[in-house]
Enzyme design. Structure first.
Site: not given
Length: 249
Positions: A12-14, A16-19, A150
């Site tokens: 999930t959230g793949g 951008s960034g770490i994903g 958070y």
């Protein structure tokens, strides 16, 4: 043979960034990769960047129906999943006295609720012996200014990981938490760091990290690969901090 040969990984959230870094590494290691994200064009661009083994699904992780759809599509397309990386999340840095109800709800809905129902819906189609990786944060262990809400969402995710490591033990599914420290991704701008302040912010943060620098997305992806692969076959229920030692200070 690569370490994830013929495995099916859902991130999930793949987009951008770490994903995205994890998706690219998993694909390079032989996995068929399914990524999710909120914006169709960004998802499409990420799929193109990852390569031919990638597939994208647009949707909102806060919506359980999205997770149900992801599970149905993965089952229809691949028959099962082997790896699930719950990576999507948001962070708004605000002192507790200024946190609005909407801001509070958004972070818990996306970070905690999104993770919980993502795992709930994907678990039935995961093969025994699979790996679930929940992306947490240094903030769940170290007090950081403006991070109370958070941190609470990520502490919840840590509790999920520990509970699920026991719940899924009969199926041999390992559940672990990956907790990044400050990482050089586009999220810095989303947190309000202006481009002209970027270098000063990085220098300030680096001074609070024993290794003297921010992490790189590829370093977090490598840690995720360890948890996804048979290299961690006797590891479950842990919180793997990849933070340059920042939690120690």
């Amino acid at each position: 043979m690569t370490s994830l040969n013929e495995k099916v990984a859902v991130i999930t959230g793949g987009n951008s960034g770490i994903g995205l870094a994890a998706a690219k590494l998993f694909a390079a290691e032989g996995a068929k990769v399914v990524i999710t994200g909120r914006r169709q064009q960004v998802v499409d661009d990420a799929v193109h960047e990852i390569g031919a083994s990638a597939f994208g699904i647009q949707g909102d992780v806060a919506d359980p129906d999205h997770h149900r759809q992801v599970a149905e599509i993965v089952k229809e397309r691949f028959g099962h999943a082997d790896i699930y990386m719950a990576n999507a999340g948001i962070n708004t840095i605000t002192p507790s006295h200024d946190v609005s109800e909407a801001e509070y709800d958004a972070q818990f809905t996306i970070n905690a609720r999104g993770t919980f129902f993502g795992v709930q819906k994907i678990a039935p189609i995961m093969r025994d012996g699979g790996s679930i990786i929940l992306v947490g944060s240094l903030a769940s262990d170290k007090v950081l200014d403006g991070h109370a809400v958070y941190a609470g969402t990520k502490a919840a995710i840590n509790a999920f990981a520990r509970s699920w490591a026991i719940e899924f033990k009969a199926r041999g599914i390992r559940v672990n938490m990956l907790s990044p420290g400050p990482t050089e991704t586009a999220i810095l701008e989303k947190l309000g760091v202006a481009p002209e302040d970027h270098d000063a912010f990085v220098a300030m943060m680096s001074g609070a990290i024993p290794l003297g620098r921010l992490g790189q997305p590829g370093e977090l992806a490598s840690a995720a690969l360890f948890l996804a692969s048979d290299a961690s076959s006797f590891v479950t229920g842990i919180n793997l901090r990849v933070d340059g030692g920042m939690a120690l200070l």
